[in-house]
Structures are given as C-alpha cells and as structure tokens.
Design an enzyme around this catalytic site. Structure first.
Site, PDB file in Angstrom:
ATOM      1  N   TYR A   1      -7.103   2.154   6.099  1.00 14.86           N
ATOM      2  CA  TYR A   1      -6.375   0.977   5.624  1.00 14.86           C
ATOM      3  C   TYR A   1      -6.400  -0.186   6.598  1.00 14.86           C
ATOM      4  O   TYR A   1      -5.764  -1.203   6.372  1.00 14.86           O
ATOM      5  CB  TYR A   1      -4.923   1.325   5.285  1.00 14.86           C
ATOM      6  CG  TYR A   1      -4.238   2.192   6.317  1.00 14.86           C
ATOM      7  CD1 TYR A   1      -3.972   3.526   6.025  1.00 14.86           C
ATOM      8  CD2 TYR A   1      -3.882   1.694   7.556  1.00 14.86           C
ATOM      9  CE1 TYR A   1      -3.351   4.335   6.955  1.00 14.86           C
ATOM     10  CE2 TYR A   1      -3.270   2.500   8.489  1.00 14.86           C
ATOM     11  CZ  TYR A   1      -3.004   3.819   8.185  1.00 14.86           C
ATOM     12  OH  TYR A   1      -2.400   4.622   9.115  1.00 14.86           O
TER      13      TYR A   1
ATOM     14  N   GLU B   1       0.850  -1.194   0.000  1.00 15.00           N
ATOM     15  CA  GLU B   1       0.000   0.000   0.000  1.00 15.00           C
ATOM     16  C   GLU B   1       0.883   1.240   0.000  1.00 15.00           C
ATOM     17  O   GLU B   1       1.989   1.212   0.535  1.00 15.00           O
ATOM     18  CB  GLU B   1      -0.881   0.016   1.261  1.00 15.00           C
ATOM     19  CG  GLU B   1      -1.842  -1.154   1.360  1.00 15.00           C
ATOM     20  CD  GLU B   1      -2.431  -1.298   2.770  1.00 15.00           C
ATOM     21  OE1 GLU B   1      -2.826  -0.281   3.354  1.00 15.00           O
ATOM     22  OE2 GLU B   1      -2.472  -2.435   3.269  1.00 15.00           O
TER      23      GLU B   1
ATOM     24  N   CYS C   1      25.814  41.647  16.316  1.00 15.74           N
ATOM     25  CA  CYS C   1      24.748  41.374  15.360  1.00 15.74           C
ATOM     26  C   CYS C   1      25.215  41.722  13.946  1.00 15.74           C
ATOM     27  O   CYS C   1      25.780  42.789  13.726  1.00 15.74           O
ATOM     28  CB  CYS C   1      23.523  42.195  15.733  1.00 15.74           C
ATOM     29  SG  CYS C   1      22.261  42.168  14.465  1.00 15.74           S
TER      30      CYS C   1
ATOM     31  N   LYS D   1       2.281   4.591   1.304  1.00 14.14           N
ATOM     32  CA  LYS D   1       2.382   5.169   2.644  1.00 14.14           C
ATOM     33  C   LYS D   1       2.105   6.663   2.516  1.00 14.14           C
ATOM     34  O   LYS D   1       2.938   7.425   2.031  1.00 14.14           O
ATOM     35  CB  LYS D   1       3.775   4.912   3.219  1.00 14.14           C
ATOM     36  CG  LYS D   1       3.935   5.331   4.658  1.00 14.14           C
ATOM     37  CD  LYS D   1       5.309   4.919   5.172  1.00 14.14           C
ATOM     38  CE  LYS D   1       5.492   5.302   6.625  1.00 14.14           C
ATOM     39  NZ  LYS D   1       5.287   6.723   6.890  1.00 14.14           N
TER      40      LYS D   1
ATOM     41  N   LYS E   1      10.664   2.866   2.997  1.00 13.52           N
ATOM     42  CA  LYS E   1      10.648   4.308   2.743  1.00 13.52           C
ATOM     43  C   LYS E   1      11.317   4.661   1.412  1.00 13.52           C
ATOM     44  O   LYS E   1      12.205   3.949   0.949  1.00 13.52           O
ATOM     45  CB  LYS E   1      11.389   5.047   3.869  1.00 13.52           C
ATOM     46  CG  LYS E   1      10.908   4.717   5.266  1.00 13.52           C
ATOM     47  CD  LYS E   1       9.542   5.279   5.573  1.00 13.52           C
ATOM     48  CE  LYS E   1       9.579   6.766   5.810  1.00 13.52           C
ATOM     49  NZ  LYS E   1      10.066   7.128   7.148  1.00 13.52           N
TER      50      LYS E   1
ATOM     51  N   ASP F   1       1.696  10.377   3.629  1.00 10.86           N
ATOM     52  CA  ASP F   1       2.321  11.201   4.657  1.00 10.86           C
ATOM     53  C   ASP F   1       1.255  12.104   5.273  1.00 10.86           C
ATOM     54  O   ASP F   1       0.896  13.131   4.718  1.00 10.86           O
ATOM     55  CB  ASP F   1       3.434  12.037   4.019  1.00 10.86           C
ATOM     56  CG  ASP F   1       4.312  12.692   5.058  1.00 10.86           C
ATOM     57  OD1 ASP F   1       4.124  12.415   6.258  1.00 10.86           O
ATOM     58  OD2 ASP F   1       5.187  13.478   4.674  1.00 10.86           O
TER      59      ASP F   1
ATOM     60  N   CYS G   1      22.924  45.089  12.908  1.00 11.24           N
ATOM     61  CA  CYS G   1      22.987  46.387  13.585  1.00 11.24           C
ATOM     62  C   CYS G   1      24.215  46.524  14.476  1.00 11.24           C
ATOM     63  O   CYS G   1      24.407  47.566  15.096  1.00 11.24           O
ATOM     64  CB  CYS G   1      21.719  46.613  14.399  1.00 11.24           C
ATOM     65  SG  CYS G   1      21.649  45.572  15.869  1.00 11.24           S
TER      66      CYS G   1
ATOM     67  N   CYS H   1      20.152  38.968  19.054  1.00 10.80           N
ATOM     68  CA  CYS H   1      20.578  40.358  19.011  1.00 10.80           C
ATOM     69  C   CYS H   1      19.916  41.072  20.186  1.00 10.80           C
ATOM     70  O   CYS H   1      18.740  40.852  20.457  1.00 10.80           O
ATOM     71  CB  CYS H   1      20.157  41.016  17.698  1.00 10.80           C
ATOM     72  SG  CYS H   1      20.469  42.784  17.672  1.00 10.80           S
TER      73      CYS H   1
ATOM     74  N   CYS I   1      16.036  45.474  15.799  1.00 12.95           N
ATOM     75  CA  CYS I   1      16.956  45.011  14.771  1.00 12.95           C
ATOM     76  C   CYS I   1      16.253  44.420  13.547  1.00 12.95           C
ATOM     77  O   CYS I   1      16.511  44.815  12.418  1.00 12.95           O
ATOM     78  CB  CYS I   1      17.897  43.990  15.369  1.00 12.95           C
ATOM     79  SG  CYS I   1      19.102  43.435  14.195  1.00 12.95           S
TER      80      CYS I   1
END
Ligand SMILES: [Zn+2]
Length: 561
Positions: free
Chosen positions: A235, A121, A415, A123, A321, A125, A418, A457, A462
């Site tokens: 299923y 069958e 950062c 699979k 898979k 997701d 800035c 930051c 920022c």
C-alpha cells in the site's frame, strides 16, 4: 539435451512464463490459471537448471524456496523511516482529526483547501513489511522492528508468491531504489488448518491473525514459511519520482506488479469516510484476511508534505479502528484449572452474554495478578471483550453496579484438582503485554514478556491426572460424548474452559466456537453431543464417576440390585 545456448534461451522463456502465471494467479487472482500449468513448467525449469547450474540466477522462480534455515535474523537499518499511524475510535475523533489538519493547512497557506480529498484503505490485520528493490530486483525484506531497525527476513518473504522478485518495468525507467511497504497476512482457512496441526502437536494455538503472520515470518526454515502460503498486500511506495496522489501511488504499485487491495476508495469528506467505515465494519468478515479498521490518508502529496509528521506519526493519515466486540455481564464464579506447566489459571464463569454473534459464558483471567489488577469480585458486573482472539477476556469492572453483595476472590492455597499445596512464582507472561504495532495500534506482542505473579501446583503429575479423569468421563464407557476426544479435552483444559468433568455440561456453543478454528468437529455438533450425553444410563453414570474398582460391569450389577 540442449546446447548451453539453447538451454539459456529455454530457461529464460520458462522463467518469463512461470512468472506470468504466478502473477496472474497470486496477484490478479485469475481463475484460469491452474496448478498443473504452473507445475509442469516449473518441473522443466528445475530440470534444466539442474543440468546447467551455471544458468541459475537469484531471481529464478526455482530460488523462491532456497537456502538453508538461518540461525537468526540479521538487523537491517531502514532507509525510509517507518511511521506509526495514530488511531481514531469514533466519529468524534475523526472530526477532531480533520479540524487539526485543516488548521495546519490554513496556517500554511492562509485558507482551507477546497480540493483536499482522502483515500480510504482497508486496514489488514497482519505484519508490516518493508521491501527494498535495487534496480528492479528484490534486495531486502525487513520487519518494521522499532521503526528504525528491523530484521532481515528476505529468504522468507521470497517464498510469498504475491511478492515480485523483479518489478515490472514501466514506461518510465525503473527507479534504481524503491521501498515498498505492505502487510503480510495468512488467510483464514490456512490459520484454521495450522491451528489443527498445532493442537495435534500440543503447541499453543495462534491466537490471532497477526500472531500467525509474525510467528510464520520468524520461522527460521523458509520451506515451512512456503507451506503456509502467506500473502503480501502492498500500500505504500517510496521512490525518487513519487506520484502526486496516494491514489496514483496505489496504481503505480499495481503497475509494478505488486498485489494491492482493490477495495480502496477516494472520499471527498467525512460523511463519505463514515459510510465507507460503516460498510466495512458490517462486512469485515467478507474477505480472506482480517480487517480491523480503515486507514484514511490525505490523497494529495502536496498536502501530505505540508502536514508533515508529529512525533512518530504522520499528521496526514489516521487508522479508524473498528470497535472490539464487547458486552457486559455478571461474574457467577471463578474456577481454577491446571495447565500443562502446573500453572493454576483462573477462569470467570459468567451469565451468558452475546459477543460477536455467539453466546459466551467463560472468560479468561490469565493469572492471579490479573485478578488483582482488575479488582474483580464474584458477583461483579464486568465488560467482556472478544477481539481477534480465541478466548474472551474481562476488560474492566463496572464498579458503579456493585451492591455490596460481591465476594472477594480468594487466592487458592491448595490445588483445585489434587489438593497439593500451591506456590506463588514470578513468571514471564507474554499474554498481558501490549505494545504499539506497526501502525501505532495497541496489540499483544508475540515476543516481549512481562513479569507477573502466577500460582503453581507443586504436584508434578497434577495436569496429567486431571486430563485422565476428564478423558475417562467423556469416553466410550462413560458419557460417550462424540467428538470430545483427548485432544479437544486437552485444549479445553489448557484454555481454562473446563477444570473438571462437570464443567463440560456448562459449555455453550459460544464457548466452543473457537474450536471451529482448529477442529474438524463443529461447535454445534459438540454441543449437541454434550446435551445428548446428559441422558446417560445409570450404569454409565456410575462408571463415569470413576470410583475406584467400580467398573461398568459392577455398575450394571449395582443398577440391577
Ligand atoms: Zn494439583
């Protein structure tokens, strides 16, 4: 107005007709059924039920979206244990699996069975769901949870039109207690639409179909769930007189009025299984749902029973898979972007690599912890993966490829936007946690979070400053990049694809591809617009630099000097 008895008669007729149309449209995909047919009958049914509230039953089609939003979901103890499936990743794993089951059966009966076959069958997701029917009526729909205890999401599942509120009666008497298992999923078009809305509202996008289904089922308001038009494909069924084969079980589900996926196939041996797997790996994008592999079950229940279970998984089934799309490439540099919360996130800029049919040059590194965990350096050759997720990620470093020229990534003290000081914080990060899903596959958990170290930051404004600068750069008076509006810029910054304006010109179609899932604008159009913008006028260029007090007019004057 009808008398009460006439109304009752009419209501019953309407319900039967509405449910038949629902069944033909949502379970059988009958193209002859139209919304107009359905809506007219539903309107009449609603009207009569309003005049005669005493005629309303819990199974009336009008009651699919009913009840107030709940505050939380009650716990439900499963009456049928919810197993996970073991995974296979290649043909060798499958050969080992068959050998294991043959050995067990040989031990049981002295010889290997000649008639054993398999049902393969797709699979899907999505999110695993457990539906309990009492005397033919849907009683409880629950999530898998930990396999023993799940959450009661019945009001939400009732909104799904492929779910029968009442099973069709078979020739044999309907079992008083039925447990049906299936996968709830959101179709690709709907996910795209919802991500458009989420992007516009500044919410996180659903990263993959499973998150979309899980996030929707956990909505407290059934009206919102109904709008998202989820689908449930079943299923598995547990009942007192279970059929003798998995094949018959799928047929029984169909006969009872459940939606089943029709692509399953009986395979006699591994060779046929491999062919089925190869075919669907190649055609995995052909359906409205996402397929992440093939589930193989021993067809005959007598062999299933003889094989039994090991730990938390049945011996008689395995999830084979599909491989994630992976590629190897070199990290050229690491750039740091600032997120809405001030979090400074590293993104690897890489040599172009083909993944899932598109060229990709950026991969997320999530946070500082992830850099340390991977041990990645600039110049490293790395394995990049693009699973169902939006942004590719680096899986591991190929350290045998090291030349000694690689440079350690330095933790930024200031950062990148800035220049304010950076602080380290313990945070709860939901992106890195992987857990076992319903079928024992490793997936990201939408709920559970894990402690990680991230950099922030210290300047509260920022992110806003950064955005403003890039939006100005892409705007009409500067580079005038068609389709690169505020929302898209925000998204690119948030996903760490761009940190500053210049990064825009480094984006490839592959980087922008995920945008197709949420933007009306196609990635190709945007890439074209960006390269067109490279030929910008000098005046605009000066303006784009955003030098204070040098506007477009001053720039023109400068140019004409
Ligand atoms: Zn900053």
């Amino acid at each position: 107005m009808f008398t009460s008895k006439e109304s009752q008669f009419r209501v019953e007729k309407l319900r039967a007709q509405v449910d038949d149309l629902r069944y033909r449209y949502h379970v059988l995909n009958d193209p002859q059924v139209t919304d107009a047919m359905y809506d007219g009958l539903m309107d009449e049914l609603r009207k009569i039920e309003k005049e005669h509230p005493e005629l309303v039953t819990p199974n009336s089609p009008t009651q699919r979206v009913a009840g107030k939003p709940s505050e939380k979901f009650e716990k439900v103890t499963h009456t049928v244990p919810q197993w996970s499936f073991n995974d296979a990743f290649n043909e060798e794993d499958m050969v080992d699996w068959e050998e294991r089951i043959m050995k067990v059966l040989e031990k049981e009966s002295g010889s290997r069975p000649k008639d054993l076959d398999y049902v393969c069958e797709l699979k899907i997701d999505g999110l695993h769901m457990v539906l309990t029917y009492e005397n033919g009526n849907l009683k409880i729909a629950a999530t898998r949870g930990d396999g023993k205890v799940g959450e009661n999401v019945t009001t939400n599942i009732k909104t799904i039109l492929s779910v029968p509120l009442q099973v069709k009666s078979l020739k044999s008497k309907v079992q008083s207690h039925l447990v049906v298992e299936g996968e709830v999923w959101m179709d690709k078009e709907m996910l795209k639409k919802i991500n458009v809305i989420r992007a516009k509202q500044g919410e996180d996008l659903f990263a993959n179909p499973r998150n979309a289904a899980a996030g929707t089922i956990r909505q407290l308001d059934p009206a919102i769930v109904a709008e998202r038009k989820l689908v449930l494909t079943s299923y598995d069924i547990s009942s007192d007189n279970a059929p003798e084969t998995q094949e018959q079980e799928l047929q029984m589900l169909k006969d009872l009025g459940f939606k089943t996926d029709t692509h399953w196939k009986v395979c006699k041996n591994l060779k046929e299984i491999f062919e089925f797997h190869k075919h669907w790996q190649k055609n995995k994008t052909s359906q409205d749902f996402w397929i992440d592999g093939v589930v193989i079950k021993v067809n005959q229940k007598k062999y299933q029973n003889a094989l039994g279970f090991t730990g938390k998984a049945p011996r008689w089934a395995i999830a084979y898979k599909f491989p994630a799309e992976q590629g190897a490439t070199k990290v050229k540099e690491v750039i740091w972007g600032v997120g809405r919360t001030g979090a400074i996130t590293p993104v690897a800029v890489m040599d172009p690599v083909k993944l899932a049919g598109t060229t990709v040059t950026h991969a997320t590194l999530h946070n500082w912890d992830e850099i340390e965990r991977l041990g990645v350096k600039v110049g490293d050759t790395v394995v990049v993966e693009k699973a169902g997720d939006i942004i590719p990620k680096i899986i591991r470093v190929l350290d045998k490829m090291r030349t000694g020229e690689e440079k350690t990534i330095r933790e930024p003290k200031n950062c990148p936007i800035c220049k304010s000081p950076v602080e380290r914080k313990q945070t709860l990060d939901s992106r890195l946690q992987t857990i076992d899903d319903e079928r024992g596959s490793k997936v990201q958990s939408p709920k559970s979070k894990v402690q990680t170290v991230a950099l922030f930051c210290t300047n509260k404004n920022c992110y806003a400053q950064q955005l403003r600068r890039i939006i100005h750069f892409a705007g009409k008076s500067a580079f005038d990049i068609k389709g690169l509006g505020k929302k898209i810029v925000e998204h690119l910054v948030k996903e760490g694809l761009i940190e500053n304006a210049a990064d825009i010109f480094r984006l490839t179609k592959g980087d922008l591809d995920p945008l197709e899932r949420f933007a009306e604008k196609s990635a190709t159009n945007l890439v074209d617009a960006i390269s067109a913008a490279k030929k910008v006028t000098f005046a605009r260029f000066i303006n784009a630099l955003g030098i204070p007090r040098v506007g477009e007019e001053t720039a023109i004057k400068l140019f004409n000097l």
